[in-house]
Design a protein around this motif. Structure first.
Motif, PDB file in Angstrom:
ATOM      1  N   CYS A  64      -6.587   1.224   5.147  1.00 54.91           N
ATOM      2  CA  CYS A  64      -7.149   1.775   4.440  1.00 54.91           C
ATOM      3  C   CYS A  64      -8.199   2.128   2.986  1.00 54.91           C
ATOM      4  CB  CYS A  64      -5.546   3.313   3.832  1.00 54.91           C
ATOM      5  SG  CYS A  64      -4.801   2.472   2.143  1.00 54.91           S
ATOM      6  N   ASN A 105       0.072   4.255   1.598  1.00 58.41           N
ATOM      7  CA  ASN A 105      -0.534   4.691   2.674  1.00 58.41           C
ATOM      8  C   ASN A 105       0.227   4.676   3.783  1.00 58.41           C
ATOM      9  OD1 ASN A 105      -1.835   6.469   0.491  1.00 58.41           O
ATOM     10  ND2 ASN A 105      -3.429   5.620   0.579  1.00 58.41           N
ATOM     11  N   CYS A 106       0.722   2.924   3.982  1.00 58.99           N
ATOM     12  CA  CYS A 106       0.782   2.067   4.546  1.00 58.99           C
ATOM     13  C   CYS A 106       1.317   1.040   4.714  1.00 58.99           C
ATOM     14  CB  CYS A 106      -1.172   0.640   5.245  1.00 58.99           C
ATOM     15  SG  CYS A 106      -2.362   2.194   4.828  1.00 58.99           S
ATOM     16  N   CYS A 119       0.932  -1.105   0.150  1.00 56.62           N
ATOM     17  CA  CYS A 119       0.139   0.444  -0.089  1.00 56.62           C
ATOM     18  C   CYS A 119       1.118   1.387   0.067  1.00 56.62           C
ATOM     19  CB  CYS A 119      -1.168   0.025   1.323  1.00 56.62           C
ATOM     20  SG  CYS A 119      -1.988   1.343   1.434  1.00 56.62           S
ATOM     21  N   TYR A 141      -6.944   2.174  -0.026  1.00 58.01           N
ATOM     22  CA  TYR A 141      -6.576   1.569  -1.137  1.00 58.01           C
ATOM     23  C   TYR A 141      -6.909   0.610  -2.199  1.00 58.01           C
ATOM     24  CZ  TYR A 141      -3.335   2.020  -4.763  1.00 58.01           C
ATOM     25  OH  TYR A 141      -2.072   2.451  -5.625  1.00 58.01           O
ATOM     26  N   CYS A 154      -5.781  -2.452   0.358  1.00 53.72           N
ATOM     27  CA  CYS A 154      -5.554  -2.347   1.962  1.00 53.72           C
ATOM     28  C   CYS A 154      -6.869  -2.904   2.890  1.00 53.72           C
ATOM     29  CB  CYS A 154      -5.209  -1.105   1.374  1.00 53.72           C
ATOM     30  SG  CYS A 154      -4.639  -0.615   3.631  1.00 53.72           S
TER      31      CYS A 154
HETATM   32 ZN    ZN Z   1      -2.904   1.371   3.172  1.00 52.20          ZN
END
Ligand code: ZN
Ligand code: ADP
Length: 746
Positions: free
Chosen positions: A481, A462-463, A460, A483, A478
């Protein structure tokens, strides 16, 4: 000229400011601005809802601002409840105004939202009452002007289906308020608002049932609970009973005893266990006077239940975590079922643990508190063995059925997700007309996709986690989040076309079962298949009424329902939960496996369990297999003692997060330095560990570091945090949270 004494009130505001404020009350509002109500106040250029705590003596009133309005015409909380809120505010080091905001139902906090076109929230006397807006086709002729596609679809739907509530239309068409407004203006659709009172379980019919004759263990427990109820003092108990030992029956009879005394009962259960079956059991025993609070309620529904409780129309409140704040008075008993469940802890905003607060509220209100579990927290058992909780044991199954026999299948060298032994066992079970449950605590198809060329997993952006491959959705997702990217695609690292699937999830098991047992009627239950309202219960009832043969699922399947037809439980990747970076991972694994095993053989036929694991030797797995809670407890306590974890230490974590990695790093270092400095200055024996990257270093685009504080004295630990709070000056871009873990508290 006589000067009227001015009234000044002290209020709390729902902001991260740990301080009460004073306001002047104009004479026109003097009768209404009483403690326990909400008022509208000017605050730094805006208007804010504030909570009146008390009237204060006339001080220098000249500098004070006046309140603008009073929002309630009755009190929202009692003095006793305020005492609880203050305790929470102090203990969790969280501003009182925010505690009040969390404790009151969110429907009540919507005071700024007047009746809107698409909203269902109205306002009467400052309180929002549940309304639903209904739309129906008008008898008007065809539209004179061309409508947009969504408006056309809405109109067509209403003409075909007739009247529908706004909520239903939103569910079908997404945000459609502008289109509905337009249709109303054009005279094609009519709108009406009606006050509704909805009961989420209204369709469940219950038959009357009567108390059972308690067996000897239940009776012994019940007698102890009754005598504490009769004393009307604070008395905490641990009801330690294996799955199916009749804990719920003991709760029901203890509650009946409290109700006979004219007192009320508060029952907390994990969200996931709050099933129609449970609600039915209570309704069947007690009839009316029951309120149900759970996360599936809309703000309006929740507020309806809240008002019924506040008005004294309810004897028994059953709810998930936040029900600990229910405005129930005259409480005689508080029950916390499955007290070990992590879901009693709220992990954002106010980080409270409802299980712990049950003990606090019980102490304030002098009630009996009953913590029930088949697999209590190690810390709870420890407290019970030390005599800080009364220990009530139910060592046998009530119906006389036996705990299942567990066989282990070592998966070394086995490629498929389902071993030949488990396949064989399932065939036999189905041939005998019985049902099976397959447990795997991981949803999705494959845990992740890995590039066959460069071996990079899909992660991911973002994570800091890998994306989980969901075959039906055709996406890699994900789980933190949400995603999502289309998958399988090409490797984002090297562009290669070949992506390999690694690690199985529930969707993969479902897929494989369809090949192995094409005749079987298979259900899958995980958060992907249960997002729709009521879907969870629909799946469970299909198992209960025998129209399904196999239920595959995550942790969700372990609770709530009793399936007498289930005689086989298969566990895939038993060690999955051991690899979590958490000192409680062994405890969680033992608990979850014991719960899963408890699903087998609840009826007449004895159950069996086949457990697949790569490494089944771990004591958490072995003790669960042998149904040996004592042995697990002793080994786990030894581990906790050696490593200095609860119940042998008190813990607190400081989480530091922000979107700029370097700033978070610097802040982490500075915080640790400050903590060490304060600790030395005040001679506090507290270990300061970190800053270290949080277990999920990157989450929803934020970088996260944490500092762990460990101490043998709770007082010293709290002293350090208090000092730190008064010295710190966090930059605006950084968020800092304190997580005070009241494990082992009374
Ligand atoms: Zn994420
Ligand atoms: P737990 O809450 O510990 O899982 P339950 O209270 O749900 O256990 O009881 C398990 C089953 O045994 C239920 O079907 C319940 O009706 C039944 N049961 C409980 N107590 C008795 C009893 N004293 N006599 C007969 N059956 C009982």
């Amino acid at each position: 000229m006589t000067v009227l004494p001015s009234i000044i009130i002290e209020v709390a505001v729902p902001l991260p400011i740990d301080k009460a404020f004073h306001y002047l009350v104009p004479s026109r509002l003097a009768q209404a601005a009483l403690p326990g109500r909400r008022v509208l106040v000017p605050f730094g250029g805006r208007r804010l809802t504030a909570y009146v705590l008390k009237l204060v003596e006339n001080t220098e009133s000249t500098k004070l601002k006046e309140i603008l309005d009073v929002l309630d015409d009755e009190e929202l909380w009692t003095d006793k409840e305020l005492e609880l809120f203050r305790w929470i505010s102090t203990y969790y080091m969280h501003p009182l105004g925010e505690v009040l905001k969390t404790a009151l139902p969110s429907g009540i906090n919507l005071q700024t939202r007047k009746s809107t076109d698409n909203g269902d929230e109205g306002l009467i006397g400052g309180r929002s009452v549940r309304y639903e807006t209904y739309y129906r086709p008008a008898t008007a002729s065809e539209p004179l002007r061309a409508l947009g596609s969504k408006a056309t679809a809405l109109l067509g739907f209403l003409r075909q289906e007739g009247e529908n509530p706004a909520g239903e239309l939103r569910r079908r068409f997404g945000q459609c308020a502008p289109q509905l407004k337009r249709l109303v203006e054009l005279g094609l659709v009519e709108r009406e608002q009606r006050e509704v009172y909805r009961d989420p379980f209204r369709h469940e019919v219950s038959v009357r049932d009567v108390p059972r004759v308690l067996n000897q263990h239940q009776q012994a427990a019940f007698m102890q609970i009754c005598s504490s109820l009769d004393r009307k003092e604070f008395a905490p108990f641990l009801l330690h009973g294996i799955t199916g030992s009749g804990k719920t029956e003991v709760y029901l009879q203890a509650i009946a005893h409290a109700v006979e005394q004219g007192r009320n009962a508060l029952v907390l259960v994990p969200e996931i266990s709050l099933t129609p079956q449970l609600v039915c059991r209570f309704r069947a025993r007690f009839g009316g006077g029951i309120a149900i609070l759970h996360s599936g309620l809309s703000d309006g529904e929740r507020y309806d239940e809240w008002r019924r409780i506040r008005r004294g129309l309810v004897r028994i409140v059953i709810g998930a975590r936040s029900a600990i704040f229910a405005p129930l008075e005259q409480i005689g008993i508080i029950v916390v079922d499955e007290e070990h469940e992590a879901s009693f802890k709220q992990v954002d905003n106010l980080r409270y643990n409802a299980r712990d607060l049950a003990l606090v509220r019980g102490q304030l209100e002098r009630t009996t508190v009953l913590l029930g579990s088949a697999t209590p927290l190690v810390t709870t058992l420890y407290a019970a063995k030390q005599g800080r909780l009364g220990l009530l044991d139910l060592p046998e199954r009530a119906g006389g059925s036996q705990l299942p026999v567990v066989n282990t299948i070592a998966m070394q060298g086995i490629k498929s997700t389902i071993s030949p032994q488990l396949h064989q066992a399932m065939s036999e079970t189905l041939a005998g007309g019985e049902q099976a449950i397959i447990f795997l605590n991981r949803r999705g198809f494959a845990t992740f996709l890995v590039c066959g060329e460069c071996s990079q997993p899909l992660t991911c952006p973002n994570c800091s986690v890998t994306l989980t491959f969901h075959r039906q959705r055709g996406q890699s997702v994900c789980h933190y989040c949400d995603y999502a990217v289309p998958a399988p695609g090409t490797c984002p690292s090297c562009g290669a076309l070949e992506l390999k699937e690694l690690g199985a999830g529930t969707e993969r098991v479902e897929h494989d079962l369809a090949e192995l047992l094409p005749e079987a009627r298979v259900l899958r239950m995980d958060s992907d298949t249960t997002s729709g309202k009521g879907s969870h219960n629909r799946l469970l009832s299909r198992m209960a009424n025998g129209t399904a043969d196999i239920l595959i699922g995550t942790q969700m399947i372990t609770k709530g329902h009793d399936f007498p037809g289930v005689t086989l439980v298969g566990v895939i990747s038993a060690e999955a939960s051991l690899n979590m970076p958490d000192f409680r991972s062994s405890e969680r694994t033992f608990q979850i496996l014991s719960q899963v095993f408890g699903r087998a053989g609840r009826g007449e036929t004895p159950g069996r369990v086949l457990l697949q694991a790569l490494n089944p030797a771990h004591y958490a797995i072995q003790c669960a297999i042998n149904h040996d809670g004592d042995s697990f407890y002793n080994q786990e306590l030894e581990f906790r003692r050696e490593t200095g974890y609860p119940p042998f230490a008190f813990l607190a974590a400081i989480g530091i997060s922000g979107t700029a990695e370097q700033a978070v790093e610097q802040r982490g270092e500075a915080t640790a330095t400050l903590l060490l400095l304060l600790k030395q200055k005040l001679k506090l024996r507290v270990e300061v560990l970190g800053p270290a990257p949080a277990p999920l270093y990157r989450l929803r685009g934020r970088f996260r570091r944490q500092i762990l504080l460990k101490a043998h004295s709770r007082r010293e630990l709290r002293r350090l945090i208090t000092e730190w709070l008064s010295h710190r000056t966090p930059p605006a871009t950084i968020r800092e949270i304190i997580d005070i873990d009241p494990v082992d508290m009374m």
